[in-house]
Write a protein that holds these residues in place. Structure first.
Motif, PDB file in Angstrom:
ATOM      1  N   UNK A 158      -3.263  11.728   1.844  1.00 65.13           N
ATOM      2  CA  UNK A 158      -3.689  10.404   1.369  1.00 65.13           C
ATOM      3  C   UNK A 158      -3.661   9.383   2.506  1.00 65.13           C
ATOM      4  N   UNK A 159      -2.601   9.405   3.299  1.00 62.99           N
ATOM      5  CA  UNK A 159      -2.408   8.435   4.384  1.00 62.99           C
ATOM      6  C   UNK A 159      -1.844   9.159   5.602  1.00 62.99           C
ATOM      7  N   UNK A 167       5.584  10.205   6.910  1.00 64.01           N
ATOM      8  CA  UNK A 167       6.308  10.392   5.649  1.00 64.01           C
ATOM      9  C   UNK A 167       7.519  11.309   5.795  1.00 64.01           C
ATOM     10  N   UNK A 168       8.580  10.975   5.078  1.00 61.29           N
ATOM     11  CA  UNK A 168       9.753  11.839   4.959  1.00 61.29           C
ATOM     12  C   UNK A 168      10.190  11.788   3.502  1.00 61.29           C
ATOM     13  N   UNK A 226       5.869  19.950   0.415  1.00 64.54           N
ATOM     14  CA  UNK A 226       4.562  19.865  -0.260  1.00 64.54           C
ATOM     15  C   UNK A 226       4.226  18.409  -0.583  1.00 64.54           C
ATOM     16  N   UNK A 227       5.222  17.653  -0.980  1.00 64.19           N
ATOM     17  CA  UNK A 227       4.992  16.238  -1.264  1.00 64.19           C
ATOM     18  C   UNK A 227       4.628  15.475   0.009  1.00 64.19           C
ATOM     19  N   UNK A 228       5.283  15.808   1.119  1.00 70.70           N
ATOM     20  CA  UNK A 228       4.929  15.189   2.398  1.00 70.70           C
ATOM     21  C   UNK A 228       3.485  15.512   2.770  1.00 70.70           C
ATOM     22  N   UNK A 229       3.088  16.776   2.575  1.00 68.54           N
ATOM     23  CA  UNK A 229       1.702  17.171   2.849  1.00 68.54           C
ATOM     24  C   UNK A 229       0.730  16.371   1.994  1.00 68.54           C
ATOM     25  N   UNK A 235       0.830  -1.201   0.000  1.00 68.13           N
ATOM     26  CA  UNK A 235       0.000   0.000   0.000  1.00 68.13           C
ATOM     27  C   UNK A 235       0.868   1.257   0.000  1.00 68.13           C
ATOM     28  N   UNK A 236       1.922   1.273   0.825  1.00 69.27           N
ATOM     29  CA  UNK A 236       2.855   2.406   0.842  1.00 69.27           C
ATOM     30  C   UNK A 236       3.456   2.594  -0.550  1.00 69.27           C
ATOM     31  N   UNK A 237       3.878   1.506  -1.170  1.00 73.93           N
ATOM     32  CA  UNK A 237       4.478   1.605  -2.510  1.00 73.93           C
ATOM     33  C   UNK A 237       3.472   2.136  -3.533  1.00 73.93           C
ATOM     34  N   UNK A 238       2.235   1.677  -3.456  1.00 76.93           N
ATOM     35  CA  UNK A 238       1.207   2.163  -4.392  1.00 76.93           C
ATOM     36  C   UNK A 238       0.936   3.652  -4.202  1.00 76.93           C
ATOM     37  N   UNK A 239       0.893   4.080  -2.941  1.00 80.20           N
ATOM     38  CA  UNK A 239       0.647   5.502  -2.664  1.00 80.20           C
ATOM     39  C   UNK A 239       1.772   6.354  -3.239  1.00 80.20           C
TER      40      UNK A 239
END
Length: 189
Positions: A86-87, A92-93, A78-81, A21-25
């Motif tokens: 999403x999750x 996330x880092x 912004x990508x972390x946000x 799931x992490x990889x798909x996200x």
């Protein structure tokens, strides 16, 4: 369960719905030269080899990518946000490896794989991602032997520089891996 080779590791990851799931996200972001790496992969290996029934909580999920044209740290934030939207339960880092060479005073990296090869420990120098067909792809510049043999050793980039050796020793203390995975063997240099 044992992990004998990269195929065993990839199969373990495929069977782990949370990891998939992490990889798909992360794949959904369509980042250039992306990987989920470091403790995310290493902890899976060590948990399995220690016979843990429950996953060890990792402090963050390291997402890396390589984009030379935009190195501003605010893009990573912004990508972390976006990932948190999403999750939100995942720590996330996100780091663009086109600028991360500066952290350890290395020469600029040429790719995310090059950056992974410059991670502090061989057992942590691991990354995974999904192909367009949802095949798990593994980046292991030093192989997986140290990880599956429960060895903590510095990568060549850290062995060959005084600051790197100090960082290696600091990480051993800070990360305190042995308190979670008591079978690991730490190599001090």
């Amino acid at each position: 369960m044992t992990i004998r080779n990269e195929t065993d590791l990839i199969n373990l990851i495929k069977e782990d719905e949370a990891m998939m799931n992490v990889l798909r996200i992360v794949k959904s972001l369509d980042l250039p030269d992306w990987w989920v790496c470091a403790g995310f992969v290493r902890s899976k290996i060590w948990d399995v080899l220690h016979g843990f029934n429950k996953k060890t909580v990792v402090p963050d999920i390291d997402v890396i990518y390589f984009y030379q044209k935009e190195k501003d740290e605010s893009k990573d934030e912004k990508l972390e946000e976006k990932l948190r939207s999403i999750a939100p339960h995942i720590p996330w880092s996100v780091k663009n490896q086109a600028r991360m060479h500066k952290v350890n005073d290395f020469l600029p990296y040429s790719s995310s794989f090059d950056a992974i090869s410059k991670f502090p420990e061989t057992a942590t120098a691991l990354g995974i991602k999904l192909s367009d067909w949802e095949n798990v792809i593994l980046a292991a510049p030093y192989g997986i032997e140290d990880a599956i043999n429960l060895q903590i050793k510095p990568t060549p980039s850290f062995i060959n520089n005084k600051k790197g050796l100090a960082i290696h020793e600091e990480r051993i203390v800070k990360k305190d891996w042995k308190s979670t995975w008591n079978k690991i063997e730490i190599h001090h240099l």
